[in-house]
Write an enzyme that holds these catalytic residues in place. Structure first.
Site, mmCIF file in Angstrom:
data_model
loop_
_atom_site.group_PDB
_atom_site.id
_atom_site.type_symbol
_atom_site.label_atom_id
_atom_site.label_comp_id
_atom_site.label_asym_id
_atom_site.label_seq_id
_atom_site.Cartn_x
_atom_site.Cartn_y
_atom_site.Cartn_z
ATOM 1 N N LEU A 5 -50.102 22.956 4.034
ATOM 2 C CA LEU A 5 -49.137 22.787 5.074
ATOM 3 C C LEU A 5 -48.026 23.598 5.039
ATOM 4 O O LEU A 5 -47.657 23.687 3.845
ATOM 5 C CB LEU A 5 -48.507 21.112 4.818
ATOM 6 C CG LEU A 5 -47.721 20.572 5.963
ATOM 7 C CD1 LEU A 5 -47.863 18.932 6.093
ATOM 8 C CD2 LEU A 5 -46.401 21.057 5.466
ATOM 9 N N SER A 11 -41.790 31.038 13.856
ATOM 10 C CA SER A 11 -41.320 32.409 14.073
ATOM 11 C C SER A 11 -41.295 32.981 12.360
ATOM 12 O O SER A 11 -41.560 32.123 11.418
ATOM 13 C CB SER A 11 -40.202 32.870 14.569
ATOM 14 O OG SER A 11 -39.068 32.238 14.055
ATOM 15 N N GLY A 12 -41.106 34.382 12.449
ATOM 16 C CA GLY A 12 -40.807 35.016 11.152
ATOM 17 C C GLY A 12 -41.857 34.897 9.931
ATOM 18 O O GLY A 12 -42.968 34.795 10.271
ATOM 19 N N TYR A 139 -25.206 29.039 2.500
ATOM 20 C CA TYR A 139 -26.421 29.184 2.345
ATOM 21 C C TYR A 139 -26.943 29.404 1.095
ATOM 22 O O TYR A 139 -27.874 29.029 0.478
ATOM 23 C CB TYR A 139 -26.762 30.628 3.185
ATOM 24 C CG TYR A 139 -28.346 31.124 3.240
ATOM 25 C CD1 TYR A 139 -29.296 30.429 3.889
ATOM 26 C CD2 TYR A 139 -28.610 32.142 2.458
ATOM 27 C CE1 TYR A 139 -30.567 30.944 3.877
ATOM 28 C CE2 TYR A 139 -29.841 32.496 2.236
ATOM 29 C CZ TYR A 139 -30.840 31.924 2.919
ATOM 30 O OH TYR A 139 -31.906 32.626 2.919
#
Length: 266
Positions: A5, A11-12, A139
């Site tokens: 999974l 994307s990416g 981040y």
């Protein structure tokens, strides 16, 4: 056929990893918030890492259909650019919810099944999970948290047969960067006293992404790790990333990193 999974596969890195794992003989459950964005993927399911009910429902569905789960790759993530005075608390919380708490929720839901299969748990973090970077406080904080969580979990999970690893890419040319939809002119106009430093940082970063690793190259590193009998805990995806991370891991007083990142904003 073994089942993996993967989160964040619209994307990416996530999409390329899903495609590479399929080619390698895995049954890939490709998950994303909006399955309508799926292109070229076979088994696509909805999973929102910020919604615990969505996470559990997806894992339960996989077990009902496949019987076993042999690996999970935590990949879903979101970027945020700014600094302490420029970011709202909600922006910081969003970064933590997706990049950290989302990983926690998926990991918790998957571990009983990975334990049963003696499986693998791989989390895509970042060199930003090791080295704090200007204008990336939120981040990097989230990625630091993920690294600490997984480094602490790894020896415990190993006692039950589950191998835990983190993957630390550097700059990757993918839709992840474009998805942030940065309005550079607006960012600089609103940066106040931080505008000169932000301008220098953006110029430097644009240069680094012009020579970035492709998402497909990064995916190959992840799938190779998935296949290793004795996977390491920490893997970087390029020579540059290994050197960059190595600078921090050997930097006992923090001066080497500060001397390096200071040049990014001057």
């Amino acid at each position: 056929m073994r089942t993996v999974l993967i989160t964040g596969t619209s994307s990416g890195i996530g999409k390329e990893t899903a495609l590479a794992a399929e080619t390698g003989g895995w049954h890939v459950v490709a998950t994303m918030r909006d399955p309508a964005k799926a292109q070229g993927l076979k088994d696509v399911k909805r999973l929102d890492v910020t919604d615990p009910a969505s996470v559990q429902a997806c894992v339960d569905e996989v077990i009902a259909e496949r019987g076993e789960l042999h690996a999970v790759i935590n990949n879903a993530g979101v970027g945020v650019l700014g600094t302490a005075e420029l970011l709202t608390a909600d922006q910081v919380r969003t970064a933590m919810e997706v990049n950290y708490f989302g990983v926690v929720e998926v990991t918790k839901a998957a571990l009983p099944h990975l334990r049963a299969s003696q499986g693998r748990l791989i989390t895509v973090t970042s060199v930003g999970g090791i080295v704090g970077q200007p204008f990336n406080e939120a981040y990097c904080a989230a990625k630091f948290a993920v690294e600490g969580y997984m480094e602490s979990l790894a020896p415990v999970a190993a006692t039950t047969g589950v191998r835990v690893s983190v993957v630390e890419p550097g700059a990757v040319a993918s839709e992840f960067v474009a998805s942030q939809q940065l309005d550079v002119a607006k960012l600089l106009a609103e940066a106040g006293p931080y505008a000169p430093a932000m301008s220098a940082y953006i110029k430097r970063t644009q240069g680094s992404f012009s020579n970035a690793q492709t998402a497909a190259d990064c995916a190959r590193v992840i799938v190779d790790l998935l296949e290793q009998d004795e996977p390491p805990f920490r893997v970087q995806t390029t020579d540059w990333a290994r050197t960059f991370v190595g600078t921090k891991l050997a930097d006992l007083d923090g001066s080497a990193v500060q001397n390096l990142t200071r040049t990014w904003v001057s």
